[in-house]
Design an enzyme around this catalytic site. Structure first.
Site, mmCIF file in Angstrom:
data_model
loop_
_atom_site.group_PDB
_atom_site.id
_atom_site.type_symbol
_atom_site.label_atom_id
_atom_site.label_comp_id
_atom_site.label_asym_id
_atom_site.label_seq_id
_atom_site.Cartn_x
_atom_site.Cartn_y
_atom_site.Cartn_z
ATOM 1 N N LYS A 18 23.957 22.296 36.882
ATOM 2 C CA LYS A 18 22.614 22.452 37.452
ATOM 3 C C LYS A 18 21.784 23.267 36.462
ATOM 4 O O LYS A 18 22.341 23.809 35.504
ATOM 5 C CB LYS A 18 22.681 23.132 38.826
ATOM 6 C CG LYS A 18 23.131 24.582 38.786
ATOM 7 C CD LYS A 18 23.014 25.173 40.181
ATOM 8 C CE LYS A 18 23.447 26.613 40.186
ATOM 9 N NZ LYS A 18 23.329 27.226 41.499
ATOM 10 N N CYS A 46 32.129 25.744 42.363
ATOM 11 C CA CYS A 46 32.341 26.116 43.763
ATOM 12 C C CYS A 46 32.479 24.943 44.721
ATOM 13 O O CYS A 46 33.523 24.788 45.351
ATOM 14 C CB CYS A 46 31.208 27.029 44.218
ATOM 15 S SG CYS A 46 31.267 28.622 43.384
HETATM 16 N N1 LIG Z 1 30.364 31.160 40.129
HETATM 17 C C1 LIG Z 1 29.727 31.193 41.296
HETATM 18 O O1 LIG Z 1 28.583 30.754 41.404
HETATM 19 C C2 LIG Z 1 30.385 31.783 42.517
HETATM 20 C C3 LIG Z 1 29.602 32.073 43.642
HETATM 21 C C4 LIG Z 1 30.213 32.638 44.759
HETATM 22 C C5 LIG Z 1 31.587 32.849 44.748
HETATM 23 N N2 LIG Z 1 32.327 32.524 43.641
HETATM 24 C C6 LIG Z 1 33.759 32.817 43.673
HETATM 25 O O2 LIG Z 1 33.984 34.026 42.961
HETATM 26 C C7 LIG Z 1 35.222 33.969 42.249
HETATM 27 C C8 LIG Z 1 34.982 34.195 40.766
HETATM 28 O O3 LIG Z 1 34.197 33.116 40.279
HETATM 29 P P1 LIG Z 1 33.545 33.162 38.824
HETATM 30 O O4 LIG Z 1 32.730 31.931 38.679
HETATM 31 O O5 LIG Z 1 32.929 34.489 38.600
HETATM 32 O O6 LIG Z 1 34.881 33.030 37.926
HETATM 33 P P2 LIG Z 1 35.030 33.145 36.352
HETATM 34 O O7 LIG Z 1 36.111 32.196 35.989
HETATM 35 O O8 LIG Z 1 33.704 33.038 35.694
HETATM 36 O O9 LIG Z 1 35.532 34.652 36.121
HETATM 37 C C9 LIG Z 1 36.771 35.141 36.542
HETATM 38 C C10 LIG Z 1 37.163 36.292 35.605
HETATM 39 O O10 LIG Z 1 38.304 36.954 36.118
HETATM 40 C C11 LIG Z 1 39.111 37.368 35.031
HETATM 41 N N3 LIG Z 1 40.464 37.670 35.525
HETATM 42 C C12 LIG Z 1 41.427 36.816 35.937
HETATM 43 N N4 LIG Z 1 42.500 37.496 36.351
HETATM 44 C C13 LIG Z 1 42.227 38.821 36.221
HETATM 45 C C14 LIG Z 1 42.941 40.015 36.498
HETATM 46 N N5 LIG Z 1 44.156 39.996 37.039
HETATM 47 N N6 LIG Z 1 42.347 41.183 36.217
HETATM 48 C C15 LIG Z 1 41.118 41.227 35.688
HETATM 49 N N7 LIG Z 1 40.387 40.127 35.410
HETATM 50 C C16 LIG Z 1 40.937 38.933 35.675
HETATM 51 C C17 LIG Z 1 39.016 36.206 34.075
HETATM 52 O O11 LIG Z 1 39.396 36.572 32.761
HETATM 53 C C18 LIG Z 1 37.534 35.838 34.195
HETATM 54 O O12 LIG Z 1 36.757 36.553 33.260
HETATM 55 C C19 LIG Z 1 35.824 32.613 42.592
HETATM 56 O O13 LIG Z 1 36.679 32.765 43.693
HETATM 57 C C20 LIG Z 1 34.623 31.777 42.983
HETATM 58 O O14 LIG Z 1 34.951 30.746 43.867
HETATM 59 C C21 LIG Z 1 31.750 32.018 42.533
#
Ligand SMILES: NC(=O)c1ccc[n+]([C@@H]2O[C@H](COP(=O)([O-])OP(=O)(O)OC[C@H]3O[C@@H](n4cnc5c(N)ncnc54)[C@H](O)[C@@H]3O)[C@@H](O)[C@H]2O)c1
Length: 441
Positions: A328, A266
């Site tokens: 982390k 992030c």
């Molecule tokens: N990881 C964190 O701590 C966190 C915290 C707050 C916000 N975010 C935000 O949330 C969002 C997701 O982050 P994350 O860490 O969960 O990502 P991630 O990469 O762990 O997961 C994303 C998932 O989406 C799936 N995906 C992609 N395209 C798709 C589609 N068209 N249909 C269905 N599934 C699809 C992927 O296969 C993957 O499993 C990002 O924008 C991130 O910035 C993340």
């Protein structure tokens, strides 16, 4: 309520499980069949404390299901969360291809009112793009369709994600339409029973709020890192300074720990994306954030600098033990982890590495597949054997109170570089260990 969550990563899976936990009927969609297979077989594809039990409990209760079938997932939820990745594009801006693909899929299949919720971290203006993408797909089918687009950025922290979602500090909802706001209010009612945590605002402000939060936190970290480097040169102790300023309620103690740089999925990408948005969409240079990023890039090399200051630039023939690979504690996420920079720098200088991490080693094995200069050990002490120094990169609890006599005995040279300031310097030194921390005397 019937809820669909698109994307079963850290945010999607936690959101889906927690929404099911309070009684909703949740269907999670992912395009990755391997992830859905693991979930259907009763596992989870990531490490997140408390999540496996919660997923199993809700699957057993029939409130949580998983699919790769888009038509089924669109038909299921009145509320459709988009929680897919928004990785950095080549120029640092957020790559919206997955968000747009998810929105188009909803437009292709929907045949009744839907609230489409951007939970992914997305730049200001993305809700408009989602609205257009859904509208285009509906138009192709000769429909106008009835839908709302809402921004509901997620503030959970990996490692404490379940707790954060169940007991949020605030729930930001950016929406213009009363109908969508009422549905979001109802959905989140169980998460705010003792006081109102919902902050309703316009869509663009909600989108900006998420970037503002991460940019502010990254700024605090980089500022403390620069102060730590200064303290070291001036003969001051940053830990004392931290306590001295943290006690001011205007400053507070959170996020004031100096270290070896921030990483994760992030902060680095969100700082960059906000800079890009400012530059390209508003013609403004965010000077503070430019410095935050530059300071962090340098800080990710602070441990290498210390090691080289001690051993010289040529590290060939040397072995280093690394404790902690995840960006982390309490996560297996290694995206942008400082350990990756450190390991690359050590390799480039000719060294080899023995590493230990409680949960991120499988991820490290994937990242460093075929790398013969890196080996993993089953416990922290085994990594020390034959090492010229121990380098601590992630502050896992299990590293907080080692038996320093044993650490000294197992290391080839009694030397610790601590990138997280885990110990009172007196303590390892009392065992005859040379101890280097960040900004400490
Ligand atoms: N990881 C964190 O701590 C966190 C915290 C707050 C916000 N975010 C935000 O949330 C969002 C997701 O982050 P994350 O860490 O969960 O990502 P991630 O990469 O762990 O997961 C994303 C998932 O989406 C799936 N995906 C992609 N395209 C798709 C589609 N068209 N249909 C269905 N599934 C699809 C992927 O296969 C993957 O499993 C990002 O924008 C991130 O910035 C993340």
């Amino acid at each position: 309520m019937k809820v669909t969550v698109v994307g079963t990563g850290y945010v999607g899976l936690v959101s889906g499980a927690c929404l099911a936990e309070v009684g909703n009927d949740v269907l999670c969609l992912d395009v990755d069949p391997a992830k859905i297979r693991i979930l259907k077989e009763g596992g989870i594809p990531i490490f997140e404390p408390g999540l496996l039990e919660m997923v199993r409990r809700n699957v057993a209760a029939g409130r949580l299901r998983f699919t790769t079938d888009v038509a089924e997932s669109v038909a299921h939820g009145t509320i459709q969360f988009i929680a897919v990745g928004t990785p950095p594009d080549e120029d640092g801006s957020a790559d919206l291809q997955y968000v747009t693909a998810a929105a188009r899929a909803i437009g292709r299949h929907m045949d009744e009112y839907k609230v489409i919720v951007d939970k992914s971290t997305v730049p200001v203006g993305t809700a408009d793009k989602v609205r257009t993408a859904v509208g285009d797909e509906l138009a192709k089918r000769g429909l106008r369709g009835d839908f709302s687009v809402v921004s509901n950025p997620e503030f959970l922290k990996e490692g404490a994600a379940v707790d954060d979602f169940m007991r949020p500090d605030r729930i930001v909802v950016g929406a213009d339409e009363a109908r969508a706001i009422e549905l979001m209010r109802a959905l989140y009612a169980p998460f705010q029973r003792n006081h109102e945590r919902l902050i309703i605002m316009d869509v663009r402000s909600a989108e900006l709020t998420k970037y503002a939060a991460n940019a502010m936190l990254a700024t605090r970290i980089s500022f403390m890192n620069e102060l730590a480097n200064l303290a070291e040169k001036l003969g001051a102790d940053i830990e004392m300074v931290r306590q001295g300023i943290g006690s001011d309620p205007r400053i507070g103690y959170h996020f004031l720990y100096p270290g070896c740089g921030y990483g994760g999925s992030c902060f680095p990408k969100d700082v960059q994306a906000l800079q890009r948005t400012a530059r390209l969409d508003a013609g403004i240079e965010l000077k503070v954030l430019n410095a935050v990023e530059e300071a962090n890039d340098e800080q990710k090399r602070v441990l290498t600098r210390k090691v080289k200051a001690r051993f010289g630039d040529d590290l060939s023939g040397r072995r280093f033990a690394i404790w902690g690979l995840a960006f982390k504690p309490n996560t297996d996420d290694m995206r942008e982890a400082p350990s990756r920079q450190l390991i690359a720098d050590l390799f480039a200088a000719g060294a080899v590495v023995s590493a230990y991490d409680p949960v991120a080693m499988h991820e490290a094995q994937r990242i460093f597949a075929g790398e013969t200069r890196l080996n993993f050990t089953e416990n922290p002490l085994d990594a020390l054997d034959g090492a010229d120094a121990l380098i601590i990169v992630t502050e896992w609890k299990e590293f907080r109170s080692p038996d320093f006599a044993v650490v000294k005995e197992r290391l080839k040279q009694a030397l610790i570089f601590d990138g997280r300031n885990l110990y009172e310097p007196k303590l390892p030194r009392s065992f005859g260990i040379e101890y280097h921390a960040i900004g400490r005397l």
